[in-house]
Design an enzyme around this catalytic site. Structure first.
Site, short mmCIF file in Angstrom:
data_model
loop_
_atom_site.label_atom_id
_atom_site.label_comp_id
_atom_site.label_asym_id
_atom_site.label_seq_id
_atom_site.Cartn_x
_atom_site.Cartn_y
_atom_site.Cartn_z
N TYR A 57 0.83 -1.20 0.00
CA TYR A 57 0.00 0.00 0.00
C TYR A 57 0.87 1.25 0.00
O TYR A 57 1.73 1.43 0.87
CB TYR A 57 -0.92 0.03 1.22
CG TYR A 57 -2.09 -0.94 1.14
CD1 TYR A 57 -2.36 -1.68 -0.01
CD2 TYR A 57 -2.93 -1.13 2.24
CE1 TYR A 57 -3.42 -2.56 -0.08
CE2 TYR A 57 -4.01 -2.01 2.17
CZ TYR A 57 -4.25 -2.72 1.02
OH TYR A 57 -5.30 -3.59 0.96
N GLY A 209 -14.56 -2.70 -0.55
CA GLY A 209 -15.32 -2.14 -1.66
C GLY A 209 -16.80 -2.00 -1.39
O GLY A 209 -17.60 -2.00 -2.33
N GLY A 212 -18.37 0.56 -3.41
CA GLY A 212 -18.07 0.47 -4.84
C GLY A 212 -17.15 1.56 -5.35
O GLY A 212 -17.38 2.13 -6.43
N GLY A 214 -16.86 4.44 -4.33
CA GLY A 214 -17.55 5.73 -4.31
C GLY A 214 -18.78 5.76 -5.20
O GLY A 214 -19.61 6.68 -5.09
#
Length: 340
Positions: A57, A209, A212, A214
């Protein structure tokens, strides 16, 4: 914030997990260190104790930030990180699930996190080359040495997870306590095999998620810009209909679309701990608002209907009334407590 057991373990984790893929701006988006700390503080203030990062990350910045943020009260935090993804180009052994990369990656993560142990180590994704026996034995060795406390797996087919945990159980090795995969109103395919498997094997699910990317906040319906490309699974005609329904439900309940989307993932008869991330403090505050209400049955049914998927073979085949009657001769009607 309430707490749940992490699958088949006795580990207590908050009902939401802080995702930190946005900690750092090396990927051209995300939050700087100051904003990341504000996001972290907001999550901590609400009682969250479960935090998720990974070796790749933001090219290591996420782990470094997290390590600094939790340093003053390390034992309070349930710290999860991942290995698998490459962190050196053009070197084949700096990626994958094999033992060499596993130990090398964990050693590097410990340095970036400035800690002596990892509470939960995820296999980030299945590499389709390393035998399950090698993966599970390596993870068990890390647990035996006290470097890792629990192990989990992410983004892997259900049959592989089942095989790996069966091997671990029969050999007395540490088995996966949790599984992580994408799951939202826009991505319901885990309902075919991954979610039922997790329940059967008593694995906690930490879906990522949930909003999704956003799309389920309604931002694209309003013409706002974002990172989700057009004509993708998250941003097409069908997903727009789903997002519009989420907005309508949110308006009816007097909450935000993000809160509705996150809560939908939590309404399952098993341990579901959504991973929530943010690049701004107000986004984290919005997501945490999902803790203040439950979706009524009518809203759940409405969301289920608009996002319905086909389970496919053999699920649709086995649940059809014709097959039940032809194959089992009314057996299910005669059983009081069948599970079909």
């Amino acid at each position: 914030m309430r707490y749940q057991l992490l699958g088949r373990s006795g580990l207590r984790v908050s009902e939401l997990c802080l995702g930190t893929m946005t900690f750092g701006k090396e990927w051209g988006w995300g939050a700087d260190k100051h904003e990341s700390f504000k996001i972290f503080e907001t999550f901590a203030r609400e009682g969250g104790n479960f935090i998720d990062t990974a070796n790749r990350y933001t090219e290591g910045s996420s782990e470094k930030f997290v390590g600094e943020f939790i340093e003053t009260d390390r034992d309070h935090w349930v710290l999860a990180t991942k290995f698998t993804l490459k962190d050196r180009n053009d070197d084949l052994n700096f990626a994958g699930n094999h033992r060499k990369n596993m130990f090398r990656s964990v050693t590097s993560s410990l340095k970036r996190l400035n800690t002596e142990y990892i509470d939960l180590l995820w296999v980030h994704m299945w590499d389709n080359t390393t035998p399950a026996e090698e993966v599970m034995r390596g993870l068990d060795d890390l647990v035996s040495r006290g470097i890792v406390h629990y192990v989990g797996i992410s983004d892997t087919p259900a049959w592989v997870v089942s095989q790996a945990n069966t091997i671990a159980d029969f050999r007395g090795w540490s088995a996966f306590a949790a599984i992580q995969f994408e799951y939202s109103l826009l991505q319901r395919t885990p309902e075919r095999d991954l979610i039922p498997m997790a329940k059967a094997l008593d694995l906690a699910v930490t879906p990522w998620g949930a909003i999704g990317g956003g799309a389920l906040t309604g931002k694209y319906l309003r013409g706002e810009k974002g990172r989700v490309p057009e004509n993708s699974i998250r941003r097409n005609e069908h997903s727009s209909i789903i997002a519009q329904t989420v907005v309508e439900v949110a308006d009816e309940l007097g909450v935000t679309p993000a809160q509705v989307a996150i809560n939908w993932t939590r309404h399952r008869n098993q341990v579901m701990i959504p991973i929530i991330g943010a690049s701004k403090e107000h986004q984290m505050l919005d997501s945490l608002g999902c803790l203040n209400f439950s979706l009524p049955e009518e809203a759940i049914n409405k969301l289920n209907a608009v996002s319905q998927i086909e389970l496919g073979f053999p699920h649709e085949f086995l649940k059809s009334d014709g097959v039940k009657e032809e194959a089992f001769g009314g057996l299910y009607e005669k059983l009081d407590n069948h599970r079909v």
